[in-house]
Design an enzyme around this catalytic site. Sequence first.
Site, PDB file in Angstrom:
ATOM      1  N   GLU A 262       0.821  -1.193   0.063  1.00  0.00           N
ATOM      2  CA  GLU A 262       0.184  -0.087  -0.058  1.00  0.00           C
ATOM      3  C   GLU A 262       0.781   1.200   0.120  1.00  0.00           C
ATOM      4  O   GLU A 262       0.625   2.340   0.658  1.00  0.00           O
ATOM      5  CB  GLU A 262      -1.081   0.223   1.173  1.00  0.00           C
ATOM      6  N   GLU A 298      -3.320  10.972 -12.289  1.00  0.00           N
ATOM      7  CA  GLU A 298      -4.251  10.110 -11.506  1.00  0.00           C
ATOM      8  C   GLU A 298      -3.024   8.804 -10.781  1.00  0.00           C
ATOM      9  O   GLU A 298      -3.216   8.441  -9.750  1.00  0.00           O
ATOM     10  CB  GLU A 298      -5.033   9.417 -12.343  1.00  0.00           C
ATOM     11  N   HIS A 388       0.427  -8.029  -2.398  1.00  0.00           N
ATOM     12  CA  HIS A 388      -0.813  -7.605  -1.745  1.00  0.00           C
ATOM     13  C   HIS A 388      -1.750  -8.213  -2.307  1.00  0.00           C
ATOM     14  O   HIS A 388      -2.343  -7.990  -3.366  1.00  0.00           O
ATOM     15  CB  HIS A 388      -0.893  -5.952  -1.747  1.00  0.00           C
ATOM     16  N   PRO A 393     -13.226 -10.659   1.748  1.00  0.00           N
ATOM     17  CA  PRO A 393     -13.554 -12.193   2.356  1.00  0.00           C
ATOM     18  C   PRO A 393     -14.360 -13.089   1.570  1.00  0.00           C
ATOM     19  O   PRO A 393     -14.382 -14.223   1.440  1.00  0.00           O
ATOM     20  CB  PRO A 393     -14.209 -11.817   3.632  1.00  0.00           C
ATOM     21  N   ASP A 435       0.978  -8.797   2.525  1.00  0.00           N
ATOM     22  CA  ASP A 435      -0.416  -8.809   3.192  1.00  0.00           C
ATOM     23  C   ASP A 435      -1.272  -9.980   2.268  1.00  0.00           C
ATOM     24  O   ASP A 435      -1.631  -9.439   1.226  1.00  0.00           O
ATOM     25  CB  ASP A 435      -0.860  -7.292   3.042  1.00  0.00           C
ATOM     26  N   ASN A 437      -4.095 -10.901   3.432  1.00  0.00           N
ATOM     27  CA  ASN A 437      -5.473 -10.951   3.964  1.00  0.00           C
ATOM     28  C   ASN A 437      -6.123 -12.445   3.905  1.00  0.00           C
ATOM     29  O   ASN A 437      -7.288 -12.662   3.557  1.00  0.00           O
ATOM     30  CB  ASN A 437      -6.358 -10.210   2.603  1.00  0.00           C
ATOM     31  N   ASN A 500      -3.498  -7.160  11.646  1.00  0.00           N
ATOM     32  CA  ASN A 500      -4.190  -6.357  11.442  1.00  0.00           C
ATOM     33  C   ASN A 500      -5.041  -6.126  12.819  1.00  0.00           C
ATOM     34  O   ASN A 500      -5.764  -7.222  13.070  1.00  0.00           O
ATOM     35  CB  ASN A 500      -4.921  -6.615  10.146  1.00  0.00           C
TER      36      ASN A 500
END
Length: 597
Positions: A262, A298, A388, A393, A435, A437, A500
Amino acid sequence: MSSGDMTSEYKDKQGGGAGQPLTKSENNDGKKTLTNGMSRVHRVLTEDEIASGRSTRWTELEIHGRVKNLSPSLWQLTHLSALFLNNNGLTRLPPEIAQLTNLTMLDISNNKLRSLPTELGDMISLCHLYLNNNQLRVLPYELGKLFRIQTLGLQGNPLSPEISKIYHETNGAQKILQFLLDHLTINTHPPPERNWVMIRHADPERPIATFTVLCYNVLCDKYATVNQYSYCPSWALNWEYRKGLIIKEIRTYEADVITLQEVETEQFRTLFQPELKQLGYAGIFEAKSRAKTMGEEERKYVDGCAIFWKVDKFDMDKQYLFEFSSVAMKKASTSENMLNRVMPRDNIGLCAVLKIKESVYANKFLGRMQIPMNDNVVGNPLVVATAHIHWDPEFCDVKLVQSMMLTHEVSRVLEEVSKKYQITQQQVPVLICGDFNSLPDSGVFEYLSKGQITRRHMDLKSFRDDSCLEKFTNSTDKNVISHPLRLDSACDINSIPFTNYTLDFKGMIDYIFATPQSLARLGILGPFDPQWVQSNKILGFPHPHVASDHIPIMAQYAIIPTTHQRQQPLQQAGPAAGVIGGGFPSTPSGAQPFLRC
């Protein structure tokens, strides 16, 4: 959020509350229609019902009758979800009210309150709070912690001009809570330093090449919103504030290898790269795939992954970008699952092949003794990958497929590295950090740590019968999907309960995986102090003392020379399962032990 003259399921415009319960003689169904059109269903049992032993189940309580003091026994009713104390003569609200942790509705309108207890801010389950028609001039800043509030009634109070002005603005109730939270004095001390946990020791009399690696999701600015982290003051979410804490955290540990997730494109260029260069690092960065479709301005705000290394210990050999959407297109473009579920996610992986330098050995050995050629790892490769993985979920199948792609791409890198350095793929030390997740009981962790996963695993969802996964397995057994790497996790849930920590989620989802036959784990950075979290009633991170919703994880490894590595058994149907806590190097006959426990 509502303010002023509010309406809700509990609101009665005449009295500010929901009114008294009914007796059966008043309404047989116990249904009472309020003046705002809403209705409540509750009534008092008849004497016959009581005599027959009929029990009641109630979670709401009304106390009326010009009451001036409240019985302490009230605070024992912790099952209550609604408490109506309106239309009484209360001049003080006891701080013990905070013991009613399940309250979602509290009405204390039409009393004589001049102040509120600060403990009211600990009642984070509150959704509706009515304070109308009291004598309140100021509000405790702690009320700003009530981030679940949907309705806040303050009408009829002699509020201070500052509070009154905010309250009567559009969306004034929400603005008041944010104002209070932003002005809440942070009296908590910073969390104590995390301890280093030694697992085994290198022989101090032998030259052993060691290094540390850190993995950290820094929470990029665009994701750090008040809506997402409503329990955190807005000033502590501001990037200008958080970036200082992040750099301080990195400086504290000063790991030899750093993997970050991130990281915004512009922040890599203007913050991380120059700051870490001053500390002796070089680094690489790649943004998520969407950046390629954007204009220059951007693109600055697209996040991605970065890898840094100490230039006195490693040289860059080669870098690789793994775009999972591109891998899906190349390998399985005919699969509807791939097209519809994997390809739209623009997650990436980043890989660096580093070349080991002399400084991985302790200074006392440099120039003092000759390191035996067979034990010398200088000039050997170290492969570092970071990723990442998708966050949602509901997309556990996508997470698992992306992890398969990651190991597949790392394996392709190992093919090149083994040829260039003239060693086997199994002899190349590999780190995979990121990460993911995914919790330790997930399919992702099982696949990475055990080297394979059954085709029937529930996390695969519709991919269970999709032949496209055969492109990502090295096993001839059609019942499993496997990878050729042998990986151990540096941390487990017993040593690090969470990486986390937010209001709605707490768990380990960040990992450092290493090949134990070539990297011996010496120690890890210990857990975040749970006592600090509990005693300070920390709802979640970020926090004024914690810059991200993630905490960094870190490990130290010894690089095992190829002559000391265990020979891996020949694989039959699939790869050998990873052994948690493995990585003890073998000792050639007649040689001194390489490491000691």
